[in-house]
Design a protein around this motif. Structure first.
Motif, PDB file in Angstrom:
ATOM      1  N   THR A   1       0.852  -1.186   0.000  1.00 22.34           N
ATOM      2  CA  THR A   1       0.000   0.000   0.000  1.00 22.34           C
ATOM      3  C   THR A   1       0.888   1.237   0.000  1.00 22.34           C
ATOM      4  OG1 THR A   1      -1.744  -1.156   1.209  1.00 22.34           O
ATOM      5  CG2 THR A   1      -1.833   1.242   1.193  1.00 22.34           C
ATOM      6  N   VAL A   2       0.656   2.121  -0.953  1.00 19.88           N
ATOM      7  CA  VAL A   2       1.507   3.287  -1.172  1.00 19.88           C
ATOM      8  C   VAL A   2       0.760   4.554  -0.771  1.00 19.88           C
ATOM      9  CG1 VAL A   2       2.818   4.588  -2.876  1.00 19.88           C
ATOM     10  CG2 VAL A   2       2.577   2.115  -3.122  1.00 19.88           C
ATOM     11  N   LEU A   3       1.383   5.363   0.077  1.00 23.11           N
ATOM     12  CA  LEU A   3       0.858   6.692   0.359  1.00 23.11           C
ATOM     13  C   LEU A   3       1.498   7.662  -0.627  1.00 23.11           C
ATOM     14  CD1 LEU A   3      -0.668   8.835   2.047  1.00 23.11           C
ATOM     15  CD2 LEU A   3       1.380   8.966   3.500  1.00 23.11           C
ATOM     16  N   VAL A   4       0.665   8.338  -1.417  1.00 20.79           N
ATOM     17  CA  VAL A   4       1.142   9.334  -2.364  1.00 20.79           C
ATOM     18  C   VAL A   4       0.826  10.722  -1.821  1.00 20.79           C
ATOM     19  CG1 VAL A   4       0.868  10.299  -4.673  1.00 20.79           C
ATOM     20  CG2 VAL A   4       0.887   7.813  -4.358  1.00 20.79           C
ATOM     21  N   LEU A   5       1.873  11.492  -1.572  1.00 23.02           N
ATOM     22  CA  LEU A   5       1.703  12.908  -1.241  1.00 23.02           C
ATOM     23  C   LEU A   5       1.782  13.668  -2.553  1.00 23.02           C
ATOM     24  CD1 LEU A   5       4.066  13.204   1.863  1.00 23.02           C
ATOM     25  CD2 LEU A   5       1.596  12.794   1.834  1.00 23.02           C
ATOM     26  N   HIS A   6       0.747  14.457  -2.853  1.00 24.10           N
ATOM     27  CA  HIS A   6       0.705  15.025  -4.190  1.00 24.10           C
ATOM     28  C   HIS A   6       0.192  16.454  -4.196  1.00 24.10           C
ATOM     29  CE1 HIS A   6       0.578  15.056  -8.536  1.00 24.10           C
ATOM     30  NE2 HIS A   6      -0.566  15.705  -8.423  1.00 24.10           N
ATOM     31  N   ARG A   7       0.994  17.321  -4.814  1.00 27.19           N
ATOM     32  CA  ARG A   7       0.608  18.701  -5.062  1.00 27.19           C
ATOM     33  C   ARG A   7       0.680  18.937  -6.564  1.00 27.19           C
ATOM     34  NH1 ARG A   7       2.523  23.675  -6.320  1.00 27.19           N
ATOM     35  NH2 ARG A   7       1.828  25.479  -5.070  1.00 27.19           N
ATOM     36  N   GLY A   8      -0.422  19.300  -7.174  1.00 25.10           N
ATOM     37  CA  GLY A   8      -0.417  19.526  -8.611  1.00 25.10           C
ATOM     38  C   GLY A   8      -1.534  18.786  -9.297  1.00 25.10           C
ATOM     39  N   SER A   9      -1.385  18.618 -10.599  1.00 26.74           N
ATOM     40  CA  SER A   9      -2.413  17.975 -11.412  1.00 26.74           C
ATOM     41  C   SER A   9      -2.296  16.458 -11.338  1.00 26.74           C
ATOM     42  CB  SER A   9      -2.275  18.432 -12.865  1.00 26.74           C
ATOM     43  OG  SER A   9      -3.062  17.643 -13.712  1.00 26.74           O
ATOM     44  N   LEU A  10      -3.399  15.807 -11.049  1.00 29.26           N
ATOM     45  CA  LEU A  10      -3.420  14.344 -11.072  1.00 29.26           C
ATOM     46  C   LEU A  10      -3.416  13.821 -12.499  1.00 29.26           C
ATOM     47  CD1 LEU A  10      -5.958  13.712  -8.181  1.00 29.26           C
ATOM     48  CD2 LEU A  10      -3.540  13.101  -8.186  1.00 29.26           C
TER      49      LEU A  10
ATOM     50  N   ASP B   1       5.048   2.135   1.614  1.00 31.81           N
ATOM     51  CA  ASP B   1       5.927   3.048   0.886  1.00 31.81           C
ATOM     52  C   ASP B   1       5.282   4.423   0.828  1.00 31.81           C
ATOM     53  OD1 ASP B   1       8.284   1.493  -0.632  1.00 31.81           O
ATOM     54  OD2 ASP B   1       6.486   0.212  -0.611  1.00 31.81           O
ATOM     55  N   VAL B   2       6.127   5.452   0.794  1.00 33.40           N
ATOM     56  CA  VAL B   2       5.652   6.827   0.618  1.00 33.40           C
ATOM     57  C   VAL B   2       6.264   7.375  -0.656  1.00 33.40           C
ATOM     58  CG1 VAL B   2       5.565   9.160   1.575  1.00 33.40           C
ATOM     59  CG2 VAL B   2       5.434   7.180   3.105  1.00 33.40           C
ATOM     60  N   VAL B   3       5.422   7.887  -1.547  1.00 27.80           N
ATOM     61  CA  VAL B   3       5.852   8.472  -2.812  1.00 27.80           C
ATOM     62  C   VAL B   3       5.616   9.979  -2.770  1.00 27.80           C
ATOM     63  CG1 VAL B   3       5.211   8.700  -5.255  1.00 27.80           C
ATOM     64  CG2 VAL B   3       5.587   6.430  -4.257  1.00 27.80           C
ATOM     65  N   ALA B   4       6.623  10.749  -3.179  1.00 30.69           N
ATOM     66  CA  ALA B   4       6.503  12.200  -3.235  1.00 30.69           C
ATOM     67  C   ALA B   4       7.316  12.697  -4.424  1.00 30.69           C
ATOM     68  CB  ALA B   4       6.999  12.840  -1.951  1.00 30.69           C
ATOM     69  N   CYS B   5       6.673  13.378  -5.364  1.00 31.87           N
ATOM     70  CA  CYS B   5       7.341  13.847  -6.577  1.00 31.87           C
ATOM     71  C   CYS B   5       7.492  15.360  -6.641  1.00 31.87           C
ATOM     72  CB  CYS B   5       6.558  13.389  -7.814  1.00 31.87           C
ATOM     73  SG  CYS B   5       6.489  11.603  -8.042  1.00 31.87           S
ATOM     74  N   GLN B   6       6.806  16.098  -5.754  1.00 32.58           N
ATOM     75  CA  GLN B   6       6.822  17.556  -5.829  1.00 32.58           C
ATOM     76  C   GLN B   6       7.699  18.172  -4.738  1.00 32.58           C
ATOM     77  OE1 GLN B   6       3.783  15.978  -6.507  1.00 32.58           O
ATOM     78  NE2 GLN B   6       3.901  16.493  -8.669  1.00 32.58           N
ATOM     79  N   GLU B   7       8.190  19.377  -5.031  1.00 31.72           N
ATOM     80  CA  GLU B   7       9.133  20.059  -4.147  1.00 31.72           C
ATOM     81  C   GLU B   7       8.641  20.171  -2.713  1.00 31.72           C
ATOM     82  OE1 GLU B   7      12.794  22.193  -3.587  1.00 31.72           O
ATOM     83  OE2 GLU B   7      12.056  21.102  -5.324  1.00 31.72           O
TER      84      GLU B   7
ATOM     85  N   LYS C   1      -1.733  -0.780  -3.916  1.00 33.67           N
ATOM     86  CA  LYS C   1      -2.932  -0.006  -3.628  1.00 33.67           C
ATOM     87  C   LYS C   1      -2.477   1.398  -3.231  1.00 33.67           C
ATOM     88  CE  LYS C   1      -5.368  -3.687  -4.248  1.00 33.67           C
ATOM     89  NZ  LYS C   1      -6.091  -3.850  -5.531  1.00 33.67           N
ATOM     90  N   ILE C   2      -3.268   2.392  -3.602  1.00 34.44           N
ATOM     91  CA  ILE C   2      -2.838   3.778  -3.429  1.00 34.44           C
ATOM     92  C   ILE C   2      -3.725   4.510  -2.438  1.00 34.44           C
ATOM     93  CG2 ILE C   2      -2.428   5.986  -4.587  1.00 34.44           C
ATOM     94  CD1 ILE C   2      -2.083   4.421  -7.194  1.00 34.44           C
ATOM     95  N   VAL C   3      -3.084   5.180  -1.493  1.00 34.59           N
ATOM     96  CA  VAL C   3      -3.737   6.129  -0.595  1.00 34.59           C
ATOM     97  C   VAL C   3      -3.200   7.502  -0.972  1.00 34.59           C
ATOM     98  CG1 VAL C   3      -4.034   6.878   1.792  1.00 34.59           C
ATOM     99  CG2 VAL C   3      -3.991   4.432   1.241  1.00 34.59           C
ATOM    100  N   LEU C   4      -4.086   8.427  -1.325  1.00 34.05           N
ATOM    101  CA  LEU C   4      -3.674   9.730  -1.827  1.00 34.05           C
ATOM    102  C   LEU C   4      -4.014  10.819  -0.828  1.00 34.05           C
ATOM    103  CD1 LEU C   4      -2.738  11.540  -4.314  1.00 34.05           C
ATOM    104  CD2 LEU C   4      -5.190  11.772  -4.788  1.00 34.05           C
ATOM    105  N   LEU C   5      -3.021  11.686  -0.547  1.00 32.14           N
ATOM    106  CA  LEU C   5      -3.246  12.895   0.241  1.00 32.14           C
ATOM    107  C   LEU C   5      -2.750  14.064  -0.580  1.00 32.14           C
ATOM    108  CD1 LEU C   5      -4.123  14.192   2.905  1.00 32.14           C
ATOM    109  CD2 LEU C   5      -1.803  13.834   3.766  1.00 32.14           C
TER     110      LEU C   5
END
Length: 410
Positions: A2-11, A79-85, A26-30
């Motif tokens: 299960t992946v927590l995605v921290l996301h700022r911007g366009s999905l 896992d935690v995924v983060a792509c934005q600054e 599986k994705i958990v989005l914040l």
């Protein structure tokens, strides 16, 4: 998994469900309430998303990390995924706290905190502009007295050129401290001053996969990043394989990566001054893909999204990459930031000039457009390719003329 995605911007621009479609994650989005509204998007509700929510004041609220920690516990996140600054340090802190794999606070800090970044560069013998942390207005005055004007001031953890200012006169130098909170609630300085570097700005972009540089290539901005309210097209083009500066910038980028470190899988964006004296001076670096159209240019150069592949490898999924190589063509971007007024007309996309790989507009005819608020606040953006830099630039200039002739705003 299960992946927590921290996301700022366009999905839409970051389709995690497609990136991970061949896995069992599986994705958990914040995400950001403001950004979701800005892009007119809805939260995902179908598989592989287990849960998705947004929070207000996403860029600065401490509630984001608090809620992320709750979601990690609630959904058994692995896992935690983060792509934005804005999410790089948050994600690193959460991984450290919960014993999860990925980038840790030490390398997140050096890519995010411009003071720590410059100290790491100095220790490694990488040239940077003279600089100082600002605790009082007197610090700024004294720095300008030693080095002269202009002086550049920037937030210690800024992004998108927000807050960056070039103080060119004594009046600007005296007035500026009243506009900024020099220290935070903990008393720590929040701003840097640095000497103005005469020259052009280049950037080195790429990806690290499995602990090795997978792609790395330099480009040159043909505009000033901080002047995002200018009206001309902002042009940025990759350098030719035969340009002597290409190999110098490649070696410089490799030296920065060696000095700063990082996780096994990440994208990077390194900005470098090429001075009028032919020196290379580090401006700043980030452990994420470049903003604006840099991602699209990298895709045109190397055939994959520099955000997607590091995410896939972080989660143990395969990628279609055979090894580091030079690009087979040269690509660049043409950007027009917003300007205030009613947008009455845009040029007909059916008449686009040759070489345009991607053309995106961010307002519709009839819409009231506000002034650009940051360097990524666009009215229109192009990605354009050619056999070499000369052909690419000629095609960019043709597209610039095409857009300008068909634009009616005011």
């Amino acid at each position: 998994m299960t992946v927590l995605v921290l996301h700022r911007g366009s999905l839409r621009a970051n389709p995690y469900e497609r990136w991970l479609a061949d896995g069992e994650e599986k994705i958990v989005l914040l995400g950001s309430a403001e950004q979701l509204a800005l892009f007119g998007e809805d939260l995902p509700t179908t598989a592989p998303y287990l849960h998705a929510e947004v929070l207000p004041d996403y860029d600065t609220s401490p509630r984001v990390v608090e809620r992320a920690a709750e979601l990690i516990e609630e959904f058994g996140v692995t896992d935690v995924v983060a792509c934005q600054e804005f999410d790089i340090e948050r994600a690193a802190e959460l991984r450290e706290r919960h014993g999860l794999p990925g980038q840790r606070p030490d390398t997140a800090l050096v890519y995010r905190d411009k003071w720590e970044m410059k100290q790491a560069a100095v220790r490694a013998g990488i040239k940077v502009a003279d600089h100082i942390l600002l605790r009082t207005p007197g610090d700024l005055t004294a720095f300008a007295g030693r080095h002269g004007l202009p002086v550049v001031v920037k937030p210690r953890r800024g992004a998108l050129s927000v807050g960056v200012a070039i103080l060119r006169t004594e009046e600007e130098l005296t007035a500026w401290p009243a506009t900024a909170g020099l220290t935070g609630p903990d008393g720590e300085p929040q701003w840097l001053a640095e000497t103005f570097v005469e020259g052009s700005m280049c950037h080195v972009d790429g990806t690290v996969l499995d602990g090795r540089v997978a792609t790395l290539w330099p480009s040159r901005y043909l505009y000033a990043l901080a002047n995002f309210r200018d009206r001309a097209g902002r042009v940025d083009i990759a350098l030719d394989t035969t340009d002597p500066l290409t190999r110098r910038l490649t070696a410089f980028g490799e030296a920065v990566l060696d000095a700063f470190g990082g996780p096994d899988h990440f994208a990077f964006h390194i900005e470098v001054f090429h001075t009028d004296d032919d020196e290379l001076v580090l401006c700043e670096a980030a452990s994420r893909a470049g903003g604006a159209g840099v991602r699209d240019v990298q895709r045109a150069l190397f055939g994959f999204d520099p955000m997607e592949y590091p995410v896939r490898r972080q989660l143990g999924l395969p990628v279609d990459h055979e090894g580091r190589a030079d690009p087979g063509r040269i690509a660049g971007q043409l950007l027009f930031t917003k300007r205030p007024g009613v947008l009455r007309a845009l040029p007909d996309p059916a008449t686009l000039p040759p070489g345009v790989l991607k053309y995106t507009t961010y307002a519709r005819p009839g819409e009231e457009v506000a002034e650009a608020s940051h360097s990524g606040d666009f009215l229109a953006a192009f990605v354009i390719a050619g056999r070499d830099r000369a052909e690419c630039e000629a095609r960019i200039r043709a597209a610039e003329a095409w857009f300008t002739a068909g634009l009616d705003i005011g």
